[in-house]
Design an enzyme around this catalytic site. Sequence first.
Site, mmCIF file in Angstrom:
data_model
loop_
_atom_site.group_PDB
_atom_site.id
_atom_site.type_symbol
_atom_site.label_atom_id
_atom_site.label_comp_id
_atom_site.label_asym_id
_atom_site.label_seq_id
_atom_site.Cartn_x
_atom_site.Cartn_y
_atom_site.Cartn_z
ATOM 1 N N GLY A 188 0.794 -1.219 0.000
ATOM 2 C CA GLY A 188 0.000 0.000 0.000
ATOM 3 C C GLY A 188 0.829 1.272 0.000
ATOM 4 O O GLY A 188 2.054 1.256 0.157
ATOM 5 N N SER A 202 5.985 3.285 -6.121
ATOM 6 C CA SER A 202 5.882 2.806 -7.503
ATOM 7 C C SER A 202 4.478 3.009 -8.061
ATOM 8 O O SER A 202 4.284 2.946 -9.278
ATOM 9 C CB SER A 202 6.251 1.317 -7.568
ATOM 10 O OG SER A 202 5.388 0.547 -6.751
ATOM 11 N N GLU A 203 3.495 3.261 -7.189
ATOM 12 C CA GLU A 203 2.135 3.517 -7.654
ATOM 13 C C GLU A 203 1.852 5.021 -7.806
ATOM 14 O O GLU A 203 0.698 5.444 -7.851
ATOM 15 C CB GLU A 203 1.120 2.905 -6.675
ATOM 16 C CG GLU A 203 1.190 1.402 -6.572
ATOM 17 C CD GLU A 203 0.798 0.669 -7.845
ATOM 18 O OE1 GLU A 203 0.547 1.337 -8.870
ATOM 19 O OE2 GLU A 203 0.766 -0.577 -7.814
ATOM 20 N N HIS A 223 -5.674 -7.079 -6.677
ATOM 21 C CA HIS A 223 -4.702 -6.120 -6.161
ATOM 22 C C HIS A 223 -5.115 -5.568 -4.793
ATOM 23 O O HIS A 223 -4.525 -5.949 -3.787
ATOM 24 C CB HIS A 223 -4.527 -4.984 -7.178
ATOM 25 C CG HIS A 223 -3.352 -4.110 -6.927
ATOM 26 N ND1 HIS A 223 -2.609 -3.544 -7.936
ATOM 27 C CD2 HIS A 223 -2.773 -3.673 -5.781
ATOM 28 C CE1 HIS A 223 -1.637 -2.808 -7.425
ATOM 29 N NE2 HIS A 223 -1.720 -2.868 -6.117
#
Length: 209
Positions: A28, A75-76, A158
């Site tokens: 997260g 990375s998100e 996910h």
Amino acid sequence: MQRKEMESLLIEYGKLMGKKNFTTGTSGNMSIRVGEDKMLITASGSANGYLEKDEIVLTDFDGNSVDGGVKKPSSEKLMHIAIYKKRPDLKVILHVHSPYLSSFAAAGIPLDEPIMAENTFYFGKILMADYALPSTTELAENTAKFFDKYNAVLMANHGFVVASDNIKDAYLKLELAESYAQIVLNTYLLGGAHKLTKEQENAILALRG
């Protein structure tokens, strides 16, 4: 709101999510909008439940770190940026892999039935974004498109994303959604939920004003 206060909020709510088992390990990420074209976002590889101030990175909406330090933004980051660009009113984004919501994401089952009055009021429906490889533009696009009408969405195989204009509200919506997912799962064990009628659903939605 000053940067120091924003960082403190991310750390505070990150710890709370950790205690609630909403964000295990390094899964997260969280962010807070800064101005019109920047955000403070948790660093790649950081653990939301154990955040330090040097694990929160100021990032522009091109995905570049403004701080120039060794820490890289999550990375998100592309997903956060895509949602902020679509909805200028949103100030906070929480992305988690909490157990019950993630179970529905893994099963490909949206939480879109009118079962509980409170959840119908706050979410309407929690739909399912199509799967895409994490950290990609495709994932960002698949997820962000739901925020034209909704403030939360499941991500197939996910996790879950919720956004709001403040971090307390975003967190409370996360709590509510995770509890709702658990309740829905329990109804399966009891033979199925008794759904609200369309008339009842519309009456609840009308309370939004």
